[in-house]
Design an enzyme around this catalytic site. Structure first.
Site, PDB file in Angstrom:
ATOM      1  N   ARG A 104       0.976  -1.186   0.097  1.00  0.00           N
ATOM      2  CA  ARG A 104      -0.089   0.131  -0.028  1.00  0.00           C
ATOM      3  C   ARG A 104       0.891   1.353  -0.078  1.00  0.00           C
ATOM      4  NH1 ARG A 104      -5.326   1.396   3.453  1.00  0.00           N
ATOM      5  NH2 ARG A 104      -6.025  -0.124   2.025  1.00  0.00           N
ATOM      6  N   HIS A 131      -7.530   0.772  -6.316  1.00  0.00           N
ATOM      7  CA  HIS A 131      -7.693   0.152  -4.906  1.00  0.00           C
ATOM      8  C   HIS A 131      -8.485  -1.101  -5.378  1.00  0.00           C
ATOM      9  CE1 HIS A 131      -7.799  -1.278  -1.038  1.00  0.00           C
ATOM     10  NE2 HIS A 131      -8.725  -0.333  -0.650  1.00  0.00           N
ATOM     11  N   GLN A 134     -10.420  -3.939  -2.910  1.00  0.00           N
ATOM     12  CA  GLN A 134     -11.506  -3.425  -2.583  1.00  0.00           C
ATOM     13  C   GLN A 134     -12.766  -3.870  -3.436  1.00  0.00           C
ATOM     14  OE1 GLN A 134     -12.450  -1.832   0.492  1.00  0.00           O
ATOM     15  NE2 GLN A 134     -14.413  -2.339   0.087  1.00  0.00           N
ATOM     16  N   ASP A 219     -17.107   7.698  -1.619  1.00  0.00           N
ATOM     17  CA  ASP A 219     -15.978   7.354  -0.885  1.00  0.00           C
ATOM     18  C   ASP A 219     -15.559   8.843  -0.106  1.00  0.00           C
ATOM     19  OD1 ASP A 219     -13.609   6.613   0.075  1.00  0.00           O
ATOM     20  OD2 ASP A 219     -12.670   6.424  -1.705  1.00  0.00           O
ATOM     21  N   CYS A 259     -16.209   1.997   0.635  1.00  0.00           N
ATOM     22  CA  CYS A 259     -15.021   1.162   1.272  1.00  0.00           C
ATOM     23  C   CYS A 259     -14.924   1.380   2.476  1.00  0.00           C
ATOM     24  CB  CYS A 259     -14.012   1.346   0.091  1.00  0.00           C
ATOM     25  SG  CYS A 259     -13.455   3.026   0.191  1.00  0.00           S
ATOM     26  N   ARG A 287     -13.827  -8.517   2.348  1.00  0.00           N
ATOM     27  CA  ARG A 287     -12.441  -8.188   2.017  1.00  0.00           C
ATOM     28  C   ARG A 287     -11.497  -9.412   2.428  1.00  0.00           C
ATOM     29  NH1 ARG A 287     -10.241  -3.133   1.821  1.00  0.00           N
ATOM     30  NH2 ARG A 287      -8.549  -4.285   1.004  1.00  0.00           N
TER      31      ARG A 287
HETATM   32  N1  NVA Z   1      -9.846   6.954  -1.391  1.00  0.00           N
HETATM   33  C1  NVA Z   1      -9.628   6.435  -0.007  1.00  0.00           C
HETATM   34  C2  NVA Z   1      -9.656   5.046   0.108  1.00  0.00           C
HETATM   35  C3  NVA Z   1      -9.407   4.367   1.463  1.00  0.00           C
HETATM   36  C4  NVA Z   1      -9.756   3.081   1.448  1.00  0.00           C
HETATM   37  C5  NVA Z   1      -8.112   6.751   0.219  1.00  0.00           C
HETATM   38  O1  NVA Z   1      -7.351   6.549  -0.589  1.00  0.00           O
HETATM   39  O2  NVA Z   1      -7.684   7.182   1.185  1.00  0.00           O
HETATM   40  N1   CP Z   2     -11.439   0.067   2.758  1.00  0.00           N
HETATM   41  C1   CP Z   2     -10.035   0.186   2.997  1.00  0.00           C
HETATM   42  O1   CP Z   2      -8.942  -0.067   2.223  1.00  0.00           O
HETATM   43  O2   CP Z   2      -9.654   0.165   4.471  1.00  0.00           O
HETATM   44  P1   CP Z   2      -8.488   0.423   5.168  1.00  0.00           P
HETATM   45  O3   CP Z   2      -8.022   1.762   4.668  1.00  0.00           O
HETATM   46  O4   CP Z   2      -8.977   0.377   6.503  1.00  0.00           O
HETATM   47  O5   CP Z   2      -7.494  -0.707   4.760  1.00  0.00           O
END
Ligand code: NVA
Ligand code: CP
Length: 300
Positions: A104, A131, A134, A219, A259, A287
Site C-alpha cells: 500500500r 484499489h 476493494q 468514498d 469502501c 475483504r
Molecule cells: N480513497 C480512499 C480510500 C481508502 C480505503 C483513500 O485513498 O484514502
Molecule cells: N477500505 C479499506 O481499504 O480500508 P482500510 O484503509 O482500513 O484498509
C-alpha cells in the site's frame, strides 16, 4: 505457472475475475461451516504499508493465517525502504525470503517498479490511482445480494479517486454501466475515461447519475495524502453528498456501498450508511474472503 501480479483489475481476465468472485463466495461458506483449508501452509506474505489501514491489514493477515500461512507487517518507520533503500532493491531482497508481497503506497508508478523488480507475486493494496482488492469485495457483495452484476447500472458520486478508477475498471471487466458524478476539476483520469468509454459516463449532476441506478457508491472527499485539501474539498463536494433525498432518485431496490472509512455528514448521511440499503459491513467482511481467493489464485 508464469508470475502474475494484481496491480489493477486489468491484470486478470474477465473470466478469471468472475471465477475468483465465485471462489470467494465458496470460501466464505466453507469458513462459516468451520472447514479447515490450509493450502498456503508455510507460505509467507510481506505486507508493506506506507499509508494507514484497518480493513486491508487485518483481512490480509487473517486470510493468510486461515489459509495456513503467515503475514509480516512492514511499515516505513521500521524498514530500510523508509530510509531510502530503493524500491527495486527492496523488491529483490524480499522476493528471496517471502512467497508473495502486498504493497500500500502513494504513487502507482512505485508499485509498478516494485512488481517489475520482484520475482514473487505483488498485490496492490491501494495506491493513489487504484484499489483493486476493494473491488473484489464490492463485486462479491453485489453478487451475494443481487446476483449477476453484468448489465446493471452503478452510480459513483464524489471524487474521481483511486476507488472511482477501480470501479471504472470493474465496469469494463464485469461489463456493467457506471455513471460518475464529480465536482468540476475532480473527475477521474481522462485517459482511463477514454479507455472505458463503452461502459462509463462522466456527468456533473449527481441526481442524473443516480437516476434509476441499481447501486450507489461513494468514498471520502479527501483521500489519504490529501489532508491539506480537506477544507477546500468540503465546500466543493457539498452538493455531492449521498443522502436520503439523493437515494430516492435511485432504483427502488438500489444498494449503497462505501469502501470505508466513512465520514457521516460529509460524503454520506448517517441515515443512508446506517440505513436499510447500505451493505457496507458485508463489503468490509468480504475483504477477507475476496483476498483469500486472490491469494489462492496467485500462489496456486
Ligand atoms: N480513497 C480512499 C480510500 C481508502 C480505503 C483513500 O485513498 O484514502
Ligand atoms: N477500505 C479499506 O481499504 O480500508 P482500510 O484503509 O482500513 O484498509
Amino acid at each position: 505457472m508464469s508470475l502474475r501480479h494484481f496491480l489493477t483489475l486489468m491484470d486478470l481476465s474477465p473470466d478469471e475475475l468472475v471465477g475468483l468472485i465465485q471462489r470467494a463466495i465458496e470460501l466464505k461458506a466453507n469458513h462459516a461451516r468451520g472447514q479447515v483449508h490450509t493450502p498456503l501452509n508455510r507460505k509467507v506474505m510481506a505486507m508493506i504499508f506506507e499509508k494507514a489501514s484497518t480493513r486491508t491489514r487485518v483481512s490480509f493477515e487473517s486470510g493468510m493465517s486461515q489459509l495456513g500461512g503467515h503475514a509480516i507487517f512492514l511499515s516505513p518507520n521500521d524498514t530500510q525502504l523508509g530510509r531510502g533503500e530503493s524500491v527495486e532493491d527492496s523488491a529483490r531482497a524480499l522476493s528471496g525470503m517471502v512467497d508473495i508481497i502486498m504493497v500500500r503506497t502513494f504513487e502507482h508508478d512505485k508499485i509498478q517498479r516494485f512488481a517489475d523488480a520482484a520475482s514473487v507475486p505483488v498485490i496492490n493494496a491501494l495506491t493513489d490511482l487504484y484499489h483493486p482488492c476493494q473491488l473484489l469485495a464490492d463485486v462479491m457483495t453485489w453478487v451475494e445480494q443481487r446476483g449477476e452484476i453484468r448489465g446493471r447500472t452503478a452510480a459513483w458520486i464524489g471524487d474521481g479517486n483511486n476507488m472511482c478508477h477501480s470501479w471504472m475498471n470493474a465496469a469494463r471487466q464485469f461489463d456493467f454501466k457506471l455513471r460518475i458524478a464529480t465536482p468540476e476539476g475532480y473527475g477521474p483520469d481522462p485517459d482511463l475515461l477514454q479507455a472505458c468509454a463503452g461502459q462509463v459516463e462522466l456527468m456533473s449532476d449527481p441526481q442524473a447519475a443516480v437516476a434509476g441506478a441499481d447501486l450507489v457508491v461513494t468514498d471520502v472527499w479527501a483521500s489519504m495524502g490529501q489532508e491539506s485539501e480537506q477544507a477546500a474539498r468540503m465546500a466543493e463536494f457539498a452538493p455531492f453528498q449521498v443522502n436520503e433525498t439523493l437515494m430516492t432518485q435511485a432504483g427502488d431496490n438500489a444498494l449503497f456501498m462505501h469502501c470505508l472509512p466513512a465520514h457521516r455528514g460529509e460524503e454520506v448521511s448517517a441515515g443512508v450508511i446506517d440505513g436499510p440499503q447500505s451493505v457496507v459491513w458485508q463489503e468490509a467482511a468480504n475483504r477477507l474472503h475476496g483476498q483469500k481467493a486472490l491469494l489462492e489464485f496467485l500462489l496456486r
